[in-house]
Design an enzyme around this catalytic site. Structure first.
Site, PDB file in Angstrom:
ATOM      1  N   SER A 158      -5.934  17.817 -20.012  1.00 41.56           N
ATOM      2  CA  SER A 158      -5.368  18.903 -19.215  1.00 41.56           C
ATOM      3  C   SER A 158      -4.976  20.109 -20.067  1.00 41.56           C
ATOM      4  CB  SER A 158      -4.145  18.403 -18.443  1.00 41.56           C
ATOM      5  OG  SER A 158      -3.202  17.796 -19.305  1.00 41.56           O
ATOM      6  N   ASP A 408       7.782  19.501 -16.487  1.00 43.74           N
ATOM      7  CA  ASP A 408       6.586  19.584 -17.312  1.00 43.74           C
ATOM      8  C   ASP A 408       6.947  20.386 -18.565  1.00 43.74           C
ATOM      9  OD1 ASP A 408       4.189  19.973 -18.561  1.00 43.74           O
ATOM     10  OD2 ASP A 408       3.121  20.731 -16.807  1.00 43.74           O
ATOM     11  N   HIS A 411       2.580  21.288 -20.695  1.00 41.47           N
ATOM     12  CA  HIS A 411       1.644  22.372 -20.393  1.00 41.47           C
ATOM     13  C   HIS A 411       2.363  23.718 -20.441  1.00 41.47           C
ATOM     14  CE1 HIS A 411       0.046  18.669 -18.472  1.00 41.47           C
ATOM     15  NE2 HIS A 411      -1.073  19.101 -19.049  1.00 41.47           N
TER      16      HIS A 411
END
Length: 440
Positions: A158, A408, A411
């Site tokens: 990702s 998160d 990211h």
């Protein structure tokens, strides 16, 4: 005869009158206004929120910056010393990002921090300043010109997708792409086309680069076959002119490693009768297998390819991942605040050293194979403020601050620090182009 008044006539002595009387008074009258305007400009455009953390759900307002002239003049010549991007610091910037949360339609929902209600914007106004050189601002038209008539593929996990979406958004500020296809769960395999330059850009989901079976119901560990490249992307190498390889965080998960029919060992598998070997060695092996497959399949046939390896991007979790305030910083770290060490440095070193080994191997083949490490580990480590945090979901505090909230801290928000990855990659590509012009 009586003489009239002989005092000087200010209208006849206008120059002296202006300099001696009017201008000094005007200067002292205007000076306070000028100082006030200067103070207002700098306080409204260059200030940042105070160091610390998000104060619960209190909105933090920072005035948006005005457009500024390009921050760099000219480009480095190829015969100058290459820029060392690994050492530097984040400095305030007044330039707006090339795109925003509404101008780009390819941002994954969990990275669209502004649309999800993140209240501060300070994280958008920093640029990476290498110690001995300047990093040029991204030029979308020039990037597409470098890639003209070629296919660029992002391969990995990702984080590869995060970098891909950043690039697409920056390019879309100049020319809109057309989505050619989308396959797989969560659109894991996609390709876009830029008609203006006949450029294709793809993303391939391959979190290990090598053949692997991801953990699923009944298996709480991954199974990796370290001597076999993942054919989901490698089978398309004949169609790819430039590839970006980016992996890392999936290697932290429990896994069993195979070489041929033999079990090499495992990572975090106490219920299995295998030797615990960690993940550093197999992480390095994954790059070696992927790079060897790329070199063999392209170079052995006399074909060209450019390869970029994006190094490991550290996470910034502070405490539990589902606890409020897991990645609370709103300012970058100063260079002296953090040292690149431990797992982050080991993962970075694996990618960089395998790139150097692959360069030597590539020289033995007829095809022109150019390989570079996009070494972003340190500059990523210094940006704890650039993650979605709780804003991976829409308005997570609309009903008040909850004790448990998913975060998160891996990211990057878009726009955000990861846009710098692509600025550096573009400069690498420019160096390759200039080298080709010089006959290299």
């Amino acid at each position: 005869m009586k003489m009239g008044n002989c005092s000087p006539n200010p209208l006849k002595e206008k120059p002296q009158f202006l300099f001696r009387k009017v201008l000094p008074k005007s200067f002292y009258a205007v000076l306070p206004i000028a100082l006030f305007l200067l103070y207002f400009y700098y306080s409204s455009h260059l200030t940042r929120p105070p160091a610390g953390e998000f104060p619960n759900n209190t909105p933090v307002f920072i005035p948006s910056s005005v457009s500024s002239p390009p921050r760099h003049k000219g480009d480095r010549k190829f015969n100058e010393t290459p820029c060392d991007y690994t050492n530097g610091k984040w400095v305030p910037d007044t330039l707006d990002p090339l795109y925003n949360d509404t101008s780009c339609g390819t941002i994954k929902e969990g990275r669209n921090c502004r649309s999800h209600g993140r209240p501060d914007v300070g994280y958008l106004y920093w640029r990476w300043k290498p110690r001995k050189c300047e990093l040029p601002r991204f030029n979308p038209s020039a990037f597409l010109a470098f890639l003209g008539n070629k296919h660029l593929a992002f391969v990995g996990d990702s984080m590869a997708r995060n970098q891909l979406e950043s690039l697409l958004c920056m390019l879309a500020s100049f020319a809109s792409p057309t989505l050619l296809y989308s396959n797989g769960d969560d659109s894991e395999f996609r390709r876009w086309h830029f008609p203006s330059h006949n450029v294709n850009i793809s993303v391939y989901w391959s979190p290990f680069l090598v053949k692997g079976i991801e953990k699923h119901e009944g298996y709480n560990y991954n199974q990796l076959y370290m001597d076999f490249v993942d054919e989901r992307w490698a089978s398309d190498l004949g169609l790819i002119d430039m590839v970006v390889l980016s992996i890392g965080h999936w290697y932290l998960h429990p896994a069993v490693y195979f070489e041929g029919d033999r079990v090499l060992g495992c990572h975090f598998c106490p219920s299995l009768n295998h030797t615990e070997i960690g993940f550093y060695g197999v992480f390095r092996k994954a790059f070696r297998t992927a790079l060897e497959a790329t070199i063999q399949r392209k170079g052995a046939n006399g074909n060209d390819i450019d390869v970029v390896v994006t190094t490991f991007s550290p996470h910034h979790f502070e405490g539990e991942w589902d606890k409020a305030g897991a990645c609370p910083k709103i300012l970058p770290y100063e260079e002296a605040e953090r040292v690149l060490e431990g797992m982050d440095e080991e993962m970075r070193r694996s990618g960089v050293e395998e790139v150097e080994e692959a360069k030597l191997s590539a020289k033995q083949h007829r095809g022109k194979i150019r390989i570079a490490a996009l070494d972003v580990t340190k500059l990523a480590m210094l940006r704890p403020d650039g993650h979605p945090g709780p804003y991976m979901h829409r308005f997570p505090f609309s009903n008040g601050v909850q004790d448990r909230v998913q975060n998160d801290c891996v990211h990057w928000c878009l726009p955000g620090p990861i846009d710098t990855w692509n600025e550096i990659m573009m400069d690498i590509m420019k160096g390759w182009r200039d080298q080709s012009k010089d006959g290299g």
